[in-house]
Design an enzyme around this catalytic site. Structure first.
Site, short mmCIF file in Angstrom:
data_model
loop_
_atom_site.label_atom_id
_atom_site.label_comp_id
_atom_site.label_asym_id
_atom_site.label_seq_id
_atom_site.Cartn_x
_atom_site.Cartn_y
_atom_site.Cartn_z
N ARG A 194 -7.79 -7.46 -9.64
CA ARG A 194 -8.58 -8.69 -9.82
C ARG A 194 -10.08 -8.28 -10.26
O ARG A 194 -10.60 -7.24 -9.95
CB ARG A 194 -8.50 -9.58 -8.68
CG ARG A 194 -8.76 -8.75 -7.53
CD ARG A 194 -9.15 -9.63 -6.05
NE ARG A 194 -9.39 -8.89 -5.08
CZ ARG A 194 -10.40 -8.20 -4.65
NH1 ARG A 194 -11.61 -8.24 -5.46
NH2 ARG A 194 -10.25 -7.54 -3.54
N GLU A 240 -2.35 8.12 7.56
CA GLU A 240 -3.31 8.79 6.55
C GLU A 240 -4.49 9.71 7.47
O GLU A 240 -4.74 9.17 8.64
CB GLU A 240 -4.46 7.95 6.08
CG GLU A 240 -3.86 7.35 4.70
CD GLU A 240 -4.56 6.41 3.99
OE1 GLU A 240 -4.52 5.98 2.97
OE2 GLU A 240 -5.89 6.14 4.43
N LYS A 291 0.89 -1.19 -0.04
CA LYS A 291 -0.05 -0.03 -0.10
C LYS A 291 0.89 1.24 -0.08
O LYS A 291 0.60 2.41 -0.47
CB LYS A 291 -1.05 -0.07 1.28
CG LYS A 291 -1.71 -1.30 1.34
CD LYS A 291 -2.58 -1.61 0.20
CE LYS A 291 -3.51 -2.90 0.33
NZ LYS A 291 -3.89 -3.18 -1.02
N HIS A 343 -15.82 -4.14 7.98
CA HIS A 343 -15.02 -3.72 6.70
C HIS A 343 -15.40 -4.79 5.43
O HIS A 343 -14.63 -4.92 4.79
CB HIS A 343 -13.72 -4.04 7.12
CG HIS A 343 -13.15 -3.16 8.16
ND1 HIS A 343 -13.02 -2.04 8.24
CD2 HIS A 343 -13.21 -3.47 9.67
CE1 HIS A 343 -12.58 -1.42 9.35
NE2 HIS A 343 -12.61 -2.43 10.19
#
Lengths: 503, 156, 503, 156
Positions: free
Chosen positions: A296, A204, A116, A239
């Site tokens: 994907r 973040e 990431k 999530h």
């Protein structure tokens, strides 16, 4: 050239891919674990080879076993579906090195997007907006913590700590105040190290009240990289997405164009090939930020297929065969909604449930699509993901799509295993859902104490009456699969306030 | 005909009456359709169709968009199996069985250890008694609500 | 305002309409004959009222009974579906006079289009091209025959004699040579008089090698009359469509625009309201001619829905409620094909079949729609039309739609009643179908001696083996509905050359 | 195990063998799946799934996109019911029954009149004999292939 595709997956997505191959005139090979021997996807394949081994690691994740089955069966392409090996760069590389066509982007692209922090840097360099924050490259604990502390003053609070190798919420911590930072950082690093063997985290800014909006992209080897518009998937529990739609209800042409351009730039930055999804956070002010790219096919791809008229899996097959994509210019028509039917008890914090599918009757009629890998008589086991089916509706407008979804969910009958059917049905009546003002915290906000079904008393009474008549009249429609009474007892009654005497 | 189903606050008694092809309860009536479904006329005049399935002792009922899972209590059956905590709280795997049939156990004694959702759960005896049956062995998969063991209840 | 709709129909179209009402938030009333008491459409309605009477005339065609049920149940609108009372002007008039909204065009429009000679004249006056021919107004036999003889010299041979009140091939005669004319005319008049109480016939030039192409129109009370493009329905057996598609494979933009304009002109000429279909013959040279107008929803409406994105039944409800149509400009996307699954023996000249639906497993996956009124366990009786279901596929292109249809038909399992499944599957491999060069005589041309399935020997042998194992292992999956052995014996074996001994 | 099915040119004998869980016939083998379906390995190595249903004496089989309706001949059963013309040639309604149980009939005698597809059909005795059973009455609906009457066959 591709002529025979091995599908390295199971369940509904394996069925989806096998049918697409069948329609495209391609031969198919399924691989399956022993406990999947009688699953639908095994029946749909031209050939099916059993994987030896017990656990997921020994079966669907066993790269060398799958590669050797591909070789032995003469498969010249491998479709990984989603999950399992779909985002394993090493597998993509091994498949390619074995001279087999990998149906997906290059190992290099998977790697760049899989880490990431690398993805953030790559995106920033490509001019794609990322969430304000900082990568922490230090791996040594003490150095890393010091760097995190310094960075936090620049990022500001509240902030999010995220694992660079993370996903699905693991190694993630929300930090409200500076004094919580070090503890949270240690916890995130420890969790990330344990789960991924990589303790690196990044910071973040925490953006609240945002929507999860993602752009579907397609890229072929003939120089074309396009996007197919957006999906909104803000409605999530633990999530995990449960309710997805296209287009996003609050989208404007300007934001769609900008977000689409950013997604195409993201894909081109890693020389992307095939189908992929670039996920963004969309803030209420219209600003959007890159979250991550899924390299994907995605669970929720059908909503895009229904509004754009593009068969994404079929395009994946074309692109992998070296052909140009067949789809023309983007044209979004009507509205599509997908809900995920899970074997889970929504009233118990979405605890997975198991049991026989004694009755499984999907809804019928226009504008309804069901993607599933199960049928009546199957057994839901704790071995795999509890998603039973994706119910997708299309209608000319969003309001009609919601009306259709309500009707479809009311018609859907699943008995023998607890599902989230009723939860999904009630979602359709939530004002935020009706207005399209959903955001990623909606479920927690609406049901802070957990969700419980609202069952009218008269309906409950009728159900009790029905059960009593069933017992009296001997209407024992037992499932095929569970002759053994105590082994197939389902979870306990979902309703909370039954304490009456009849008549 | 009287039947008992378990509710969260104790058993619920339901007595249905049959007259000809019709079943009656309160202001409701119901008939059995050719396909085994039940056509239910509610007290308010509305009509609905119930789909039924029996799995173990549980009646599953779909009616008016709602799904119910109603555990029937066998007439005369002891309730300890359900109320004594001898059922699996969630799907999982049996890690260890600590007692044998015939063994006397104390209140609070650990009878079985389950692994579920990556956590260990201990199944404890709520009351003293003798183990009369052990339904699963180490390594078995169990479903939520599965009765794991049976034991005698203390005499009143 | 419309708030409660009575559906004066049964089977799949009743289900289609009831679901649309449900989605539109309208209450519903079904009416059913006693032998339909456990049919699916009865379950889907909010209320269902049994019609007294035995025959179709005494039940679904009993206008006064249906009207009084509408009154008693408080229905403020009636949807007639297709067939039954849908094109009875007297019923439309009675419904309107009872203060109930008729979901369809005015009685006047139905009448003008129902009498084929009046329709021809009306269309000619509106500038819509009709097949060269002449109406014969004389009712007296001798005068009529004389007029027919005179007209025939102007029309030319070969020609068609058609009953003015006709439909479905009744009262129709093809005449190749002048010497056959008088006999044919007497026969057509006699048949028409017996079937419709009206012996009037008209002459049309016989156009061979033509396609049956029809235009879907919609008209609301706000001055909008539009068309939704064409359907091609050339593949017919015994004057009944079996394979329908949109768009027509050989259509050009110019012909579509001209045909669409003609259809809109036709509708406006009778002040049309609601959904209707204008049927044309399309000659190989691109000329087209008005055939007739169906003043109701059609069986094959789903193919238009799938390519245009318009929910036609929902628009019918809107229009009847006095609202403007919700659909925008015509935009055709991809290709849709519908096949009609009939309970019939295609190898015996499509003789209707009956029996239990012991197994009924429709295909699944993207791009598939099933419109049906039956489910596993139902009984197919000789009381009604033998259509069990409409299987409709959509795909981005015609070739992909055909591939999808093949896959879907291969997955479809119906046991206990003979169906035309295999016939439909073989249709998909016919060169004319693949090329889109179908015309109305294709089935007769391809199979002049009747159709028989092409079954590979190995497949036949496997089926015999399966039956033998089923018997040995006691796999008796008997149908619910037919415990009685001899009452549910199906038709005899469909294959023709079995005379072997195993092993 | 041997079974007989009727084919258009006479009975077909099929003998399947069972070894363990596998059924064998020629180069083919088959196993029964959990859901009652049959997994068939063809002689050429291909695999398919057969769906089966038994309705009356008929086995319905779906395999590889083809549907078969195979009438099983009961061991020792007389074939006259099917070959003697005593079955309904198409779905329809019984208009008239002209014989009673126990009645002696001549070859060619009309036994029953059906109405089907708007036409009348006469069911004739192919051989002389005695009517042993009449399965339908006037006004009954019959299905194609339904056995309408039974009668004795002439002695050889």
């Amino acid at each position: 050239m591709v002529s025979k595709v091995l599908v390295a997956n199971r369940g509904e997505i394996a069925c989806r891919i096998l049918r697409a191959c069948n329609e495209a005139g391609l031969a198919t090979v399924a691989v399956f674990a022993e406990n999947d021997a009688t699953s639908l996807f095994v029946e749909l394949a031209d050939e099916a080879v059993m994987l030896s081994g017990e656990t997921i690691t020994e079966t669907y994740l066993d790269q060398s076993q799958i590669l050797s089955i591909a070789g032995a069966s003469g498969a010249d392409a491998i479709h990984p579906g989603f999950g399992f090996l779909s985002e394993r760069a090493d597998f993509a590389r091994a498949v390619t090195q074995a001279g087999i066509q990998w149906i997906g982007p290059s190992a290099d692209a998977i790697e760049k997007m899989g880490d990431k922090m690398t993805a953030r840097i790559t995106m920033r360099d490509a001019g794609v907006p990322v969430i304000p924050g900082e990568e922490i490259e230090q791996t040594d604990e003490i150095e890393a913590l010091a760097a995190i502390e310094q960075a936090s003053t620049r990022v500001g609070y509240p902030l999010l700590l995220k694992a660079s190798s993370g996903g699905g919420g693991k190694g993630m911590r929300a930090v409200e105040r500076p004094e919580e930072l070090l503890d949270a950082a240690r916890g995130a690093r420890r969790e990330a190290l344990a789960a991924f063997g990589d303790g690196r985290v990044y910071l973040e800014r925490l953006l609240t009240g945002s929507k999860h909006v993602e752009i579907q992209v397609l890229a072929d080897r003939h120089g074309r990289t396009i996007h197919l518009g957006e999906r909104e998937c803000s409605v999530q529990r633990r999530h995990q997405k449960v309710f997805e739609e296209a287009p996003c209800a609050t989208m404007t042409e300007e934001i769609r164009a900008a977000m689409g351009d950013a997604a195409v730039a993201a894909a081109m930055a890693v020389n992307y090939e095939g189908a992929g999804t670039v996920e963004f956070l969309l803030a209420p002010n219209g600003e959007f930020f890159f979250l991550e790219m899924n390299t994907r096919i995605q669970v929720e791809h059908p909503v895009t297929e229904l509004v754009t008229g593009v068969d994404i899996v079929r395009e994946q097959l074309r692109i992998a065969a070296g052909e140009p994509m067949s789809c023309g210019e983007l044209h979004i028509r009507g509205h599509a909604i997908e809900v995920r039917l899970y074997a889970e008890d929504a009233s118990k914090n979405f605890l997975p449930a198991i049991g026989p599918l004694a009755v499984f009757i999907p809804p019928e009629g226009p504008g309804i699509r069901l993607d599933t890998g199960v049928r009546q008589g199957d057994e839901v086991t704790p071995n795999y993901d509890p998603m039973l089916a994706k119910l997708i509706v299309w209608a000319p407008s969003r309001i009609e799509a919601l009306q259709r979804m309500r009707r479809a969910l009311d018609e859907f009958v699943v008995l023998g295993t607890t599902t989230n059917l009723r939860f999904l049905r009630e979602l359709c009546d939530v004002p935020d859902v009706i207005d399209g003002t959903t955001d990623t915290t909606m479920i927690d906000r609406l049901w802070p104490q957990g969700w419980n079904p609202q069952v009218p008393l008269e309906i409950e009474d009728a159900a009790l009456m029905a059960a009593a008549i069933g017992e009296s009249a001997g209407l024992h429609r037992r499932s095929h699969t569970s002759p053994d009474a105590h082994a197939s007892a389902g979870p306990v009654s979902p309703f909370a306030t039954l304490n009456r005497r009849f008549p | 005909m009287e039947h008992q189903f378990s509710g969260p606050d104790g058993p619920i008694d339901v007595t249905v009456e049959k007259r000809g092809d019709e079943w009656l309860l309160g202001g409701r009536k119901a008939t059995i359709e050719r396909d085994g479904r039940l056509k239910v006329h509610l007290a308010n005049g509305e009509v609905g169709y119930a789909t039924l399935a029996k799995v173990g002792d549980h009646w599953w009922v779909h009616f008016a968009g709602h799904t119910f899972n109603l555990e029937r209590i066998e007439p005369g059956a002891s309730q300890s199996g359900n109320d004594g905590g001898l059922t699996a709280p969630m799907p999982g795997k049996v890690l260890e069985v600590l007692v044998d049939v015939g063994q006397t156990v104390e209140s609070g004694q650990t009878l079985m250890v389950l692994e579920a959702m990556k956590m260990e759960h201990r199944i404890l005896a709520a009351t003293p008694g003798t183990v009369t049956e052990v339904f699963f062995a180490s390594g078995d998969q169990v479903q939520q609500g599965s009765v794991l063991l049976a034991k005698t209840e203390p005499e009143d």
